[in-house]
Design an enzyme around this catalytic site. Structure first.
Site, mmCIF file in Angstrom:
data_model
loop_
_atom_site.group_PDB
_atom_site.id
_atom_site.type_symbol
_atom_site.label_atom_id
_atom_site.label_comp_id
_atom_site.label_asym_id
_atom_site.label_seq_id
_atom_site.Cartn_x
_atom_site.Cartn_y
_atom_site.Cartn_z
ATOM 1 N N SER A 209 0.818 -1.235 -0.070
ATOM 2 C CA SER A 209 -0.108 -0.065 -0.124
ATOM 3 C C SER A 209 0.901 1.458 0.196
ATOM 4 O O SER A 209 0.491 2.325 -0.573
ATOM 5 C CB SER A 209 -0.903 0.027 1.197
ATOM 6 O OG SER A 209 -0.211 -0.375 2.271
ATOM 7 N N HIS A 266 1.547 5.049 4.053
ATOM 8 C CA HIS A 266 0.807 5.659 3.154
ATOM 9 C C HIS A 266 1.258 7.135 2.810
ATOM 10 O O HIS A 266 1.653 7.515 1.558
ATOM 11 C CB HIS A 266 -0.724 5.559 3.397
ATOM 12 C CG HIS A 266 -1.083 4.190 3.554
ATOM 13 N ND1 HIS A 266 -2.490 4.052 4.189
ATOM 14 C CD2 HIS A 266 -0.496 2.867 3.340
ATOM 15 C CE1 HIS A 266 -2.717 2.883 4.100
ATOM 16 N NE2 HIS A 266 -1.612 2.199 3.650
#
Length: 290
Positions: A209, A266
């Site tokens: 991610s 992220h």
């Protein structure tokens, strides 16, 4: 949609054959004369494709080697195998992620998992004891800086990350090549892993991610500076992923049962992706104006 000059050639160069090719391909264009040169103008979204086409067919395509779809026909979507052959680096990263997910039993096999985590660890009774990062680096275990991207915890984790890597990775591989995609993937993994380690300390984390947000930021900023069909993301996709990031940062996603989210990874991935997109976009834009 603005037009950009993709070619500036001396008046002595015969551009008629290439212009006929553009007409056959139904590419909107115009040719002007400026300061003793002939200048070919096309829309900014097609500029890189037209420039690459001229490199291959400077005299046009008089023998019609290019097979173009008939007028009014709908281009056939490439099959899955064809997409794999066009995006080998994207497929390789996904294959490695699937293999690691299988051999680690999606994070349950700690004996295998410990070789791929950012920090080495050993299980002592009911506890996990982590080895300092400096000790791992001194032992030459440099792969740990990037291999957490291959670790996934659960089917939904690997499915969602795999789907988005396939979508974004293919775009970058088509536009900038497999080597650049690999380099960006490793860079985004390195930065996002370090960001998560600094933020959360000695914990288990993994997944693609952070890399995905890096790829998203790269495509986003690159497209703003040097528009190209390969990097054109539907606005809804960009908004959805940014909204998801904000929801994760708010703690709501963890609260409703999605587990702990690597928010620092992220954010770190997105920031470095925007930076590489800025550099790449500025470089591509400069090439357009030459």
């Amino acid at each position: 949609m603005s037009a950009v000059a993709v070619l500036r050639l001396p008046l002595a160069v015969d551009l008629s054959g290439f212009v006929k090719l553009l007409q056959r391909m139904q590419v909107p264009h115009r040719v002007s004369e400026e300061a003793g040169e002939q200048v070919l103008w096309v829309s900014d979204e097609l500029s890189e494709d037209v420039r690459a086409l001229y490199v291959r067919f400077p005299a046009g395509d008089p023998e019609q080697q290019l097979e173009l779809p008939a007028a009014g026909s709908t281009p056939r979507r490439p099959g899955f195998v064809q997409q794999l052959t066009r995006s080998p680096m994207t497929a390789l990263v996904l294959l490695l992620s699937l293999i690691v997910s299988a051999v680690t039993l999606l994070g349950e096999n700690l004996e295998v998992l410990r070789w791929l985590t950012f920090l080495e660890f050993r299980v002592v009774g009911q506890y996990i004891q982590f080895t300092p990062l400096a000790d791992s680096m001194a032992a030459g275990q440099w792969w740990r800086l990037v291999t957490p991207m291959l670790i996934h915890f659960g089917f939904l984790h690997i499915a969602m990350n795999g789907m988005w890597y396939w979508e974004l990775g293919r775009r970058i591989e088509a536009r900038q090549g497999g080597i650049n995609l690999l380099g960006l993937t490793l860079l985004f993994s390195l930065v996002s892993n370090f960001a998560q380690y600094i933020f959360s300390g000695a914990t288990l984390f993994g997944g693609l991610s952070g890399v995905l947000y890096g790829l998203l930021g790269h495509c986003w900023i690159y497209q703003l500076l040097a528009p190209n069909p390969a990097y054109h993301l539907p606005r809804g996709v960009l908004v959805m992923m940014l909204v998801w990031l904000l929801l994760c940062l708010s703690g709501l996603v963890s609260l409703i049962g999605f587990g702990e989210i690597a928010n620092a990874a992220h954010v770190g991935g997105l920031l470095v992706g925007c930076f590489t997109g800025l550099l790449g976009g500025l470089f591509a834009r400069r090439k357009m104006t030459l």
